[in-house]
Write a protein that holds these residues in place. Sequence first.
Motif, short mmCIF file in Angstrom:
data_model
loop_
_atom_site.label_atom_id
_atom_site.label_comp_id
_atom_site.label_asym_id
_atom_site.label_seq_id
_atom_site.Cartn_x
_atom_site.Cartn_y
_atom_site.Cartn_z
N VAL A 3 0.85 -1.19 0.00
CA VAL A 3 0.00 0.00 0.00
C VAL A 3 0.89 1.25 0.00
O VAL A 3 1.91 1.30 0.69
CB VAL A 3 -0.93 0.00 1.23
CG1 VAL A 3 -1.74 1.29 1.29
CG2 VAL A 3 -1.86 -1.20 1.18
N ARG A 4 0.50 2.23 -0.81
CA ARG A 4 1.20 3.50 -1.02
C ARG A 4 2.37 3.38 -1.99
O ARG A 4 3.04 4.39 -2.25
CB ARG A 4 1.66 4.14 0.31
CG ARG A 4 0.50 4.61 1.17
CD ARG A 4 0.99 5.36 2.41
NE ARG A 4 1.68 4.46 3.34
CZ ARG A 4 1.05 3.67 4.21
NH1 ARG A 4 -0.25 3.68 4.27
NH2 ARG A 4 1.73 2.89 5.02
N THR A 56 -3.67 2.50 -3.28
CA THR A 56 -4.34 2.99 -2.07
C THR A 56 -4.95 1.86 -1.24
O THR A 56 -5.36 2.09 -0.10
CB THR A 56 -5.44 3.99 -2.44
OG1 THR A 56 -6.40 3.34 -3.29
CG2 THR A 56 -4.86 5.20 -3.17
N GLY A 57 -5.04 0.66 -1.81
CA GLY A 57 -5.59 -0.45 -1.06
C GLY A 57 -5.25 -1.77 -1.72
O GLY A 57 -5.05 -1.83 -2.95
N ALA A 86 -6.20 -6.15 -1.49
CA ALA A 86 -6.88 -7.32 -0.91
C ALA A 86 -6.22 -8.56 -1.50
O ALA A 86 -5.88 -8.59 -2.68
CB ALA A 86 -8.37 -7.30 -1.22
N ARG A 127 -8.52 -7.64 3.15
CA ARG A 127 -7.60 -6.51 3.09
C ARG A 127 -6.23 -6.91 3.63
O ARG A 127 -6.11 -7.68 4.58
CB ARG A 127 -8.15 -5.34 3.89
CG ARG A 127 -9.33 -4.66 3.21
CD ARG A 127 -8.90 -3.85 2.01
NE ARG A 127 -10.01 -3.12 1.40
CZ ARG A 127 -9.86 -2.08 0.59
NH1 ARG A 127 -8.64 -1.66 0.26
NH2 ARG A 127 -10.90 -1.49 0.05
N ASP A 142 -1.73 -5.52 3.70
CA ASP A 142 -0.77 -4.44 3.50
C ASP A 142 0.09 -4.66 2.27
O ASP A 142 0.69 -3.72 1.75
CB ASP A 142 0.15 -4.31 4.72
CG ASP A 142 -0.60 -3.88 5.97
OD1 ASP A 142 -1.57 -3.11 5.83
OD2 ASP A 142 -0.23 -4.32 7.08
N TRP A 167 -6.38 -1.17 -5.49
CA TRP A 167 -7.15 0.05 -5.63
C TRP A 167 -6.20 1.22 -5.89
O TRP A 167 -5.03 1.18 -5.52
CB TRP A 167 -7.91 0.33 -4.35
CG TRP A 167 -9.18 -0.42 -4.15
CD1 TRP A 167 -10.45 0.02 -4.35
CD2 TRP A 167 -9.31 -1.77 -3.66
NE1 TRP A 167 -11.37 -0.97 -4.04
CE2 TRP A 167 -10.69 -2.07 -3.61
CE3 TRP A 167 -8.40 -2.76 -3.28
CZ2 TRP A 167 -11.18 -3.31 -3.17
CZ3 TRP A 167 -8.87 -3.98 -2.86
CH2 TRP A 167 -10.24 -4.25 -2.81
#
Length: 668
Positions: free
Chosen positions: A291-292, A309-310, A312, A321, A323, A334
Amino acid sequence: MHETQRTLNLGILAHVDAGKTSLTERLLHSAGVIDEIGSVDDGNTQTDSLALERRRGITIKSAVVSFALDDDTTVNLIDTPGHPDFIAEVERVLSVLDGAVLVVSAVEGVQAQTRILMRTLRRLRIPVLIFVNKVDRAGARPEHVLREIAAKLTPAVVPTGEVTAPGTRAATVRPYEPDDPRFTARLVETLAEHDDEILAAYVDDARPLPPARLHTALRAQTARAQAHLVYFGSAITGAGVPALIHGVRELLPAATGDPDGPLSGTVFKVERGPAGEKIGYVRLFSGTVRVRDVLTFGSAGRTAEGKVTGIAVFDRGAAGRADEVTAGRIGKLWGLGDLRIGDSVGVPPEGAAQHHFAPPTLETVVVPATPADRGPLHLALTRLAEQDPLIDLRQDDVRGEVSVSLYGEVQKEVVQATLAEQFGVDVTFRETTTICVERPVGTGHGYEKDLDPFLGTVGLRVEPAPVGSGIRFRLEVELGSMPYAFFKAVEETVGETLREGLHGWQVADCTVTMTHSGYWPRQSHSHAVFDKSMSSTARDFRQLTPLVLMSALQEAGTRVHEPMHRFRIEAPDDTSAPLLSTLARLGAVPREQRQHGAEWTVEGDVPAAHVHALEQRLPGLTRGEGVLETSFSHYAPTRTTPPPTRPRTDQDPLNRKEYLLRVARRVR
């Protein structure tokens, strides 16, 4: 993830109605993921989540669901459509599989789509186990189907058991023991094709090999797609499924990849979330996404960036979900608004740009029920194209029409229902027509220098290229002779312009070489700001290139080619005469005929435009006993004069005067 944890990305493939989705339900139930087995007929299965799928009882979109095999293996199971109209969904899934289960009905046997799928799986060397389903159904013929599999799919098959009371609800499967001569004899014969030690033992009957040695060889050859075990069973009753699960665990190779290696993955599915956000399904072959992270992705010369941004990850049930997602696994991402199906993430995986099935050969104009829906229709179709790029939207601004490419009539019905249910747009369709292509006949040249209102020089040569090679762009001028952005503008415009050739069809298989280039350097009046009228821009080259390219194409000439399907018909021998007469009227060319007792088989080629007519006439010609298999084969020159044409949707660079007037109006 624990260091010993294995991940297997498994595809379930079959001809429509062979029982793929039912088998998926049974596997999930056996793994404890679901408490009750859903029914395709009742519309309550896990992977057929679309309302349209539940209503029609067919799989339309690929779906991913996860379950555990023991404590050390997670299976990401991908259920794919079986109907040939949705072969594009299967195309995208193939690139992310570690192994596959090919489902064959014990009643219908090997069907047209079964052969296409197995041929492709073998070509890609994807390990495959075969599951003969529906042994409990009336008319089940497991032994006959086994012979069909060996004859029509691959001879390298080994049955793992026998069926008792086939065709009844009491049907059961008795697995062979590892040392059962009925199993080992066929196994040794198959493995000997690729193992010299086993071959020597096969020739010398006095040297039997221990079951452990055979099992080791079987695992190796299964992983190399050289041998395929055949399991019998019923997804409905569960008969034979435990043996299949054991085979999946023991024989199919787990995903590989270095989580610390360079990032490399493939996007095989795109969907929209509840808030309209784009979600991409990615199989990672190497590296880790967190993420990021800012990712680079794209395809076919297109590059984009986006921030994740996300995430899963599929693990023992639904996606949850997380990391990060690591090499070997499938994740939902996402935040990547420009992501498209088929994009490579990071370094493109080997073979990422390959296509395994034929493109759609049909198209139709989509007509909104009310003129006010033209805007919403275009937006809705654009959203559908995100999920299925092969529908290939073709916007005709001159006539205010939009057309889509299709594989068949069922897909057209699904598009219509989807537009109504998901987007609230009611549509009808014009008559479905065949998509042809154009190929250059000879070599042609085009050249323009500083043609008003363009500030630039472009020279192009067009010549034929080998079939299947696509469009290739080359330079015969020095790359430093003008800014790179101008060369890029020419190359991109060449690809766009060749979507419509001399007859309106896409131009295929040609080489375009840039032979001349020139530009006006950035200039300005003394003590003044930059003056566009004295300096070249990329727009000059984008607007000049179509004129030059079409001039070269006119000199080269093109020939229109229509799609041809390979057909195979099995019918009673006494119906051969009327069938051959009908085939001749439909423009079909028989290539091979065989007689087996009272049955007659003919194979050959038929224009794609006449396949539907052949399907409709076959039952009446064969007393309902004829069986037809068709699949795309190749493109062949049309025999009609003049050749079929398609209305242009561009600024028509073939009409020099009108093109210059239109472009000058837009520029000035």
